[in-house]
Scaffold this motif. Sequence first.
Motif, short mmCIF file in Angstrom:
data_model
loop_
_atom_site.label_atom_id
_atom_site.label_comp_id
_atom_site.label_asym_id
_atom_site.label_seq_id
_atom_site.Cartn_x
_atom_site.Cartn_y
_atom_site.Cartn_z
N ASN A 1 0.85 -1.20 0.00
CA ASN A 1 0.00 0.00 0.00
C ASN A 1 0.88 1.24 0.00
O ASN A 1 2.12 1.17 0.01
CB ASN A 1 -0.98 -0.01 1.18
N ASP A 2 0.24 2.42 -0.02
CA ASP A 2 1.00 3.67 -0.14
C ASP A 2 1.98 3.86 1.00
O ASP A 2 3.12 4.30 0.81
CB ASP A 2 0.04 4.86 -0.22
N GLU A 3 1.55 3.55 2.24
CA GLU A 3 2.43 3.71 3.40
C GLU A 3 3.63 2.78 3.30
O GLU A 3 4.76 3.17 3.64
CB GLU A 3 1.66 3.44 4.69
N GLU A 4 3.42 1.57 2.83
CA GLU A 4 4.52 0.60 2.73
C GLU A 4 5.50 0.98 1.62
O GLU A 4 6.72 0.87 1.79
CB GLU A 4 3.94 -0.79 2.49
N VAL A 5 4.97 1.46 0.48
CA VAL A 5 5.86 1.91 -0.59
C VAL A 5 6.68 3.11 -0.11
O VAL A 5 7.90 3.17 -0.34
CB VAL A 5 5.06 2.28 -1.86
N ALA A 6 6.03 4.05 0.56
CA ALA A 6 6.74 5.22 1.08
C ALA A 6 7.83 4.80 2.05
O ALA A 6 8.94 5.35 2.04
CB ALA A 6 5.76 6.18 1.75
N ALA A 7 7.55 3.82 2.89
CA ALA A 7 8.52 3.38 3.88
C ALA A 7 9.73 2.74 3.23
O ALA A 7 10.89 3.05 3.60
CB ALA A 7 7.86 2.40 4.86
N VAL A 8 9.53 1.86 2.27
CA VAL A 8 10.67 1.18 1.68
C VAL A 8 11.47 2.11 0.77
O VAL A 8 12.71 2.03 0.72
CB VAL A 8 10.23 -0.10 0.93
N VAL A 9 10.80 3.02 0.05
CA VAL A 9 11.54 4.00 -0.74
C VAL A 9 12.33 4.93 0.17
O VAL A 9 13.50 5.25 -0.12
CB VAL A 9 10.59 4.79 -1.67
N THR A 10 11.72 5.36 1.26
CA THR A 10 12.44 6.19 2.23
C THR A 10 13.66 5.44 2.77
O THR A 10 14.76 6.00 2.88
CB THR A 10 11.52 6.59 3.38
N TYR A 11 13.47 4.18 3.09
CA TYR A 11 14.55 3.39 3.66
C TYR A 11 15.76 3.33 2.71
O TYR A 11 16.89 3.60 3.12
CB TYR A 11 14.06 1.97 3.96
#
Length: 403
Positions: free
Chosen positions: A367-377
């Motif tokens: 989901n959007d939160e998970e994509v944001a988290a892994v891209v941020t990481y």
Amino acid sequence: MPGYLPKVPGAVALDPTTQTIRKGEYLARAGDCVACHSNPGAPQFAGGRPMPTPFGNLYAPNITPDDENGIGKWTADDFYRMMHNGVSRDGTLMYPAMPFASYTKVTREDSDAIYAYLMSVPPVALKNKPHELRFPFNQRDLLIGWRTLYFKQGEFVPDKGKSAQWNRGAYLVEGLGHCAMCHTAINRLGGSKTSQEFEGGMIPNQNWYAPSLTSNREAGLGNWSIKDIKDLLQIGVSHRATVYGPMAEVVYNSLQYLSDEDVEAMAIYLKELPQRDSEPPPTSSARLVSPNVMELGRKIYAKQCFMCHGDEGKGFPPSYPPLAANQSITMSSPVNSIRMVLNGGYAPGTMKNPKPHGMPPFAHILNDEEVAAVVTYVRVAWENSGTPVTAAQISELRTLIPE
């Protein structure tokens, strides 16, 4: 023209006309003419391909030698006038989606060779589609003002202070390759400033970011080896990075067919571009990411990414690119990294890399939160100097990407 004909032992010498046509075919490849003037599955150069712009759709014209619909009645003078001046045979000013601002640098000899090649391909009786531009952009008289601001006519002039190899690279990059057309930001009028050439920008209506070639914080090549630059341009993969999106199409349609000598010349020119950084250096505050976001990103990375990119993000180049110390990951614009996670992608299949490895899409898994988290990481881990991204950015881009 170094390398435009393959060296085949014992080959019979070609007659001058055939040699000119072969040279023109090579140059048309260098100019990537097929990319715009051919619809997938349709005859080459028959036109009709839609080109979305901020002002509406343009349709690439038929450039086969058909008398009624193509360039069959054009002379070599007409063709050179179009390439050099951006003016069609009937005097119509051309829209700058046709890169005449770059093609003006092409020599008359090379223009004549391309013309000879196009006149040798099979004619296709496919009518040209009218453009679909909004008012007032459908008023061609406005192009007079655009040309005054953004078009400088003139063939390429070699720099006497540089080597023949550097000048050959400059001729290909600045002229037929029209590289600045994507790697320079455009304004609301569809123009770009020479002072910002190669400094990077969003490609209109494609939602891909063409990175700066003058900044080592993006895709600046000052600290790359010539071999890595050559490999990226000609093969699509190198030990430093891999091409995806629009650049993958350029490699597939055009650059893989260029001679080793010409690709090396382009690499030498690109490596020596003056370094200009329009973006301020990253600050420490950009690295302050919520521990919860970092932990979520780490878990997703460990589950979905580490097998190809490694625990420390070093990858297994050239098959699986590194993420650590990769400028394309840490650019100010995160759009390309987001797109790769959402949609995945393949490097182009080229003669020197016919079976490229690819990255699967995760839009249907994360989901959007998970994509944001892994891209941020991946943008801040391993001492990367990127900035965090938000779920809102993911949601916006997810809706903009065509299905």
